[in-house]
Design a protein around this motif. Sequence first.
Motif, PDB file in Angstrom:
ATOM      1  N   LYS A  10      39.564  94.067  44.619  1.00 53.78           N
ATOM      2  CA  LYS A  10      39.152  94.572  42.935  1.00 53.78           C
ATOM      3  C   LYS A  10      37.355  94.905  42.012  1.00 53.78           C
ATOM      4  CE  LYS A  10      43.325  91.338  42.566  1.00 53.78           C
ATOM      5  NZ  LYS A  10      43.842  89.790  42.259  1.00 53.78           N
ATOM      6  N   LYS A  11      36.811  94.511  43.462  1.00 49.66           N
ATOM      7  CA  LYS A  11      35.384  94.582  42.628  1.00 49.66           C
ATOM      8  C   LYS A  11      35.422  93.463  41.907  1.00 49.66           C
ATOM      9  CE  LYS A  11      35.986  99.494  42.461  1.00 49.66           C
ATOM     10  NZ  LYS A  11      35.237  99.890  43.794  1.00 49.66           N
ATOM     11  N   ASP A  12      35.788  92.443  41.773  1.00 52.39           N
ATOM     12  CA  ASP A  12      35.045  91.321  40.772  1.00 52.39           C
ATOM     13  C   ASP A  12      34.489  90.270  41.912  1.00 52.39           C
ATOM     14  OD1 ASP A  12      35.254  88.583  39.581  1.00 52.39           O
ATOM     15  OD2 ASP A  12      37.459  88.348  39.821  1.00 52.39           O
ATOM     16  N   TYR A  13      33.444  91.244  41.936  1.00 49.59           N
ATOM     17  CA  TYR A  13      31.950  90.401  42.633  1.00 49.59           C
ATOM     18  C   TYR A  13      31.442  88.681  42.584  1.00 49.59           C
ATOM     19  CZ  TYR A  13      32.070  95.588  43.853  1.00 49.59           C
ATOM     20  OH  TYR A  13      32.815  96.221  44.636  1.00 49.59           O
ATOM     21  N   GLU A  14      32.080  88.522  41.089  1.00 51.34           N
ATOM     22  CA  GLU A  14      31.269  87.215  41.302  1.00 51.34           C
ATOM     23  C   GLU A  14      32.322  86.207  41.665  1.00 51.34           C
ATOM     24  OE1 GLU A  14      30.535  84.290  36.411  1.00 51.34           O
ATOM     25  OE2 GLU A  14      30.980  86.755  36.660  1.00 51.34           O
ATOM     26  N   GLN A  15      33.667  86.605  41.396  1.00 54.43           N
ATOM     27  CA  GLN A  15      34.382  85.406  42.186  1.00 54.43           C
ATOM     28  C   GLN A  15      34.516  85.674  43.602  1.00 54.43           C
ATOM     29  OE1 GLN A  15      35.936  83.621  39.693  1.00 54.43           O
ATOM     30  NE2 GLN A  15      36.962  82.670  41.966  1.00 54.43           N
ATOM     31  N   ALA A  16      34.537  86.578  43.846  1.00 58.79           N
ATOM     32  CA  ALA A  16      34.081  86.486  45.295  1.00 58.79           C
ATOM     33  C   ALA A  16      32.711  85.715  45.702  1.00 58.79           C
ATOM     34  CB  ALA A  16      33.969  88.372  45.483  1.00 58.79           C
ATOM     35  N   LEU A  17      31.571  86.089  45.475  1.00 56.53           N
ATOM     36  CA  LEU A  17      31.272  85.116  45.504  1.00 56.53           C
ATOM     37  C   LEU A  17      31.465  83.622  45.696  1.00 56.53           C
ATOM     38  CD1 LEU A  17      27.907  87.158  44.396  1.00 56.53           C
ATOM     39  CD2 LEU A  17      28.351  86.399  46.290  1.00 56.53           C
ATOM     40  N   LYS A  18      31.955  82.854  44.609  1.00 56.71           N
ATOM     41  CA  LYS A  18      32.394  81.623  44.230  1.00 56.71           C
ATOM     42  C   LYS A  18      33.141  81.069  45.142  1.00 56.71           C
ATOM     43  CE  LYS A  18      32.618  81.753  39.165  1.00 56.71           C
ATOM     44  NZ  LYS A  18      33.379  81.700  37.961  1.00 56.71           N
ATOM     45  N   HIS A  19      34.113  82.232  46.153  1.00 52.53           N
ATOM     46  CA  HIS A  19      34.967  81.736  47.835  1.00 52.53           C
ATOM     47  C   HIS A  19      33.755  81.831  48.627  1.00 52.53           C
ATOM     48  CE1 HIS A  19      39.010  81.664  46.337  1.00 52.53           C
ATOM     49  NE2 HIS A  19      38.379  83.241  45.791  1.00 52.53           N
ATOM     50  N   ASN A  45      28.715  88.096  53.809  1.00 52.30           N
ATOM     51  CA  ASN A  45      29.967  88.252  52.805  1.00 52.30           C
ATOM     52  C   ASN A  45      29.031  88.043  51.588  1.00 52.30           C
ATOM     53  OD1 ASN A  45      31.615  89.205  54.268  1.00 52.30           O
ATOM     54  ND2 ASN A  45      32.525  87.492  54.913  1.00 52.30           N
ATOM     55  N   ILE A  46      28.242  87.165  51.344  1.00 49.69           N
ATOM     56  CA  ILE A  46      27.207  86.617  50.189  1.00 49.69           C
ATOM     57  C   ILE A  46      26.076  88.203  50.631  1.00 49.69           C
ATOM     58  CG2 ILE A  46      24.966  85.872  49.286  1.00 49.69           C
ATOM     59  CD1 ILE A  46      26.294  82.895  50.410  1.00 49.69           C
ATOM     60  N   TYR A  47      25.729  88.986  50.998  1.00 46.94           N
ATOM     61  CA  TYR A  47      25.154  89.749  51.302  1.00 46.94           C
ATOM     62  C   TYR A  47      25.260  91.114  50.557  1.00 46.94           C
ATOM     63  CZ  TYR A  47      21.319  88.420  53.626  1.00 46.94           C
ATOM     64  OH  TYR A  47      19.822  87.589  54.279  1.00 46.94           O
ATOM     65  N   VAL A  48      26.913  91.460  50.830  1.00 49.47           N
ATOM     66  CA  VAL A  48      27.846  92.552  50.979  1.00 49.47           C
ATOM     67  C   VAL A  48      28.268  92.214  49.337  1.00 49.47           C
ATOM     68  CG1 VAL A  48      29.869  93.195  50.985  1.00 49.47           C
ATOM     69  CG2 VAL A  48      29.116  92.339  52.902  1.00 49.47           C
ATOM     70  N   ASN A  49      28.662  91.072  48.924  1.00 47.81           N
ATOM     71  CA  ASN A  49      29.192  91.046  47.340  1.00 47.81           C
ATOM     72  C   ASN A  49      27.898  91.659  46.544  1.00 47.81           C
ATOM     73  OD1 ASN A  49      31.795  90.657  47.184  1.00 47.81           O
ATOM     74  ND2 ASN A  49      31.210  89.432  48.857  1.00 47.81           N
ATOM     75  N   LYS A  50      26.563  90.897  46.861  1.00 46.96           N
ATOM     76  CA  LYS A  50      26.080  91.109  46.122  1.00 46.96           C
ATOM     77  C   LYS A  50      25.190  92.792  45.887  1.00 46.96           C
ATOM     78  CE  LYS A  50      23.477  86.819  45.853  1.00 46.96           C
ATOM     79  NZ  LYS A  50      22.033  85.889  46.564  1.00 46.96           N
ATOM     80  N   LEU A  51      25.268  93.815  47.237  1.00 44.46           N
ATOM     81  CA  LEU A  51      25.190  94.971  47.142  1.00 44.46           C
ATOM     82  C   LEU A  51      26.408  95.629  46.616  1.00 44.46           C
ATOM     83  CD1 LEU A  51      24.131  97.158  48.886  1.00 44.46           C
ATOM     84  CD2 LEU A  51      25.964  96.566  50.548  1.00 44.46           C
ATOM     85  N   MET A  52      27.051  95.415  47.011  1.00 47.87           N
ATOM     86  CA  MET A  52      28.499  95.677  46.087  1.00 47.87           C
ATOM     87  C   MET A  52      28.354  95.508  44.111  1.00 47.87           C
ATOM     88  SD  MET A  52      30.076  97.402  48.575  1.00 47.87           S
ATOM     89  CE  MET A  52      31.165  98.562  47.730  1.00 47.87           C
ATOM     90  N   SER A  53      27.554  94.904  43.732  1.00 46.02           N
ATOM     91  CA  SER A  53      27.384  95.216  42.217  1.00 46.02           C
ATOM     92  C   SER A  53      26.457  95.403  42.253  1.00 46.02           C
ATOM     93  CB  SER A  53      27.835  92.922  42.226  1.00 46.02           C
ATOM     94  OG  SER A  53      26.010  92.645  43.525  1.00 46.02           O
ATOM     95  N   GLY A  54      25.693  95.958  42.729  1.00 51.10           N
ATOM     96  CA  GLY A  54      24.921  97.109  43.022  1.00 51.10           C
ATOM     97  C   GLY A  54      22.975  96.495  43.153  1.00 51.10           C
ATOM     98  N   GLN A  55      23.276  95.301  43.833  1.00 56.12           N
ATOM     99  CA  GLN A  55      21.335  95.048  43.819  1.00 56.12           C
ATOM    100  C   GLN A  55      21.146  95.730  45.785  1.00 56.12           C
ATOM    101  OE1 GLN A  55      21.235  90.142  43.594  1.00 56.12           O
ATOM    102  NE2 GLN A  55      23.948  89.888  42.744  1.00 56.12           N
TER     103      GLN A  55
END
Length: 460
Positions: free
Chosen positions: A265-274, A305-315
């Motif tokens: 859903k591109k909700d990377y902030e919530q993904a990081l919480k999980h 997965n933390i790397y991935v969600n940071k990457l997908m948020s544009g980092q």
Amino acid sequence: MSNTTTILAELMKYMNENNLNISDLARVSNMNPGTISSLVNGNRKFSVYQLDRITETMGHPIGYYYERYITEYLGDSTPNWRRTSPFLESCAKLNKLDCIHQVVHMLMDKLGYADPLFELAERLFQDKLYKAASILYENVALSENKQHSERLALCQYRLFQSRQEDDQERSYEAAVQFETYIDRLDEIFQLDALKDLVNTYRTLRKWEKVDKFAKTLGNLSEAKMKLERKRQSVEEDILKNHSSPPTFAYWAFSHLLQAEVCYVKKDYEQALKHNYAYSDLSWVKETDESSLKWKHQYETWAKANIYVNKLMSGQESVLPDYVAYFSSRKDEILTALDNIIDAANQYNINVDDILKQFESEILSLLEEQKGGGVYNQQFITERFTHFSKELAVYYLHKGMFSEGFRFLLTSLEKSAAINNKSYIIICVRLFESYRKYAPSETKAAYRNLISEVKVDVHEE
């Protein structure tokens, strides 16, 4: 073989034509002369083992007389299970499914055969004779009533497991049929059943279903952990269920799945919480080998997965650390490269150097994809199909048409093989967008693939 000729008559004819007496037949078939005498004189019925020995001696393949055996030896008013069970097992090994259908239909007309048929189905299932086992499960399920709802649910679970295949539409139908039986399963099967069900929906990218059953898995595993702590018998449970992961692993998996839903859903902030929820499992007190293995595994996956969600948020800055992380983890390379190329396409990141670094791994992935750990084979196949499609987008966008069309055709071929309509349509539209850059041999290969596709490529 004449339809009016019995097995025994065929045997007598063979003995006469080859001038064999009972002793001769016993010798060539490596059987006891007394047994042969009883069989020939009609004082004893053939077991399937004896039938197989005689059949081979007569020069026929094993199973040649099975249809006749059912009529002549298994059609009693009170069937002999000690004779019937080995026969069904032999039919399963020979894939003589019509014979199994016939015998099971005959047995289900009698009372009291649901129990032994279910037990046999379980043995066949463990031996991976899924088609044969499914016939038994289907018939046992039809015979069940409300007093046996747990066994009915287990039959449906086994049928679901047996029906997981490359055709994604059929896998989806099997999942939908099974999901209503989850609550009726015995507690010892529920966590694994939920894991299997959610993995199927994950493979099919049915994210609403994934979210629903991931939460159910999390709630059930959390309730079970509380119960285990109250009983203070966690170690005992672990020993009892040594073949299954510890309960906290299912809880962690539920958060991994919910993070993946948020990722989609591109909700990377919530993904990081999980991701952070299962990244620290120091609260797990168990120290047995299985628990330590799963703790390490989930903490490792969380880091990735933390790397991935940071990457997908544009980092983009996390790329070097992410590459360093998965470089030595062969099982993670496909997933990691898929994530990287996905981010590259979204944020226009140049990842040529990374693709060059893993060129040999990418080429080997073209040959085969094998799953491991939390990933089942269906998931790996789907992931590679997605990866090929994203690589095609990347290369075509950069004007690298040879590589782009290569991966586009690979993705289309895989999509057709697993009957994934959405990917097929994406590949078709992508090809048409770049058709003018395709050489004649690429267009010919594309036409051949399209002719085999099982979907209207113009549908939405």
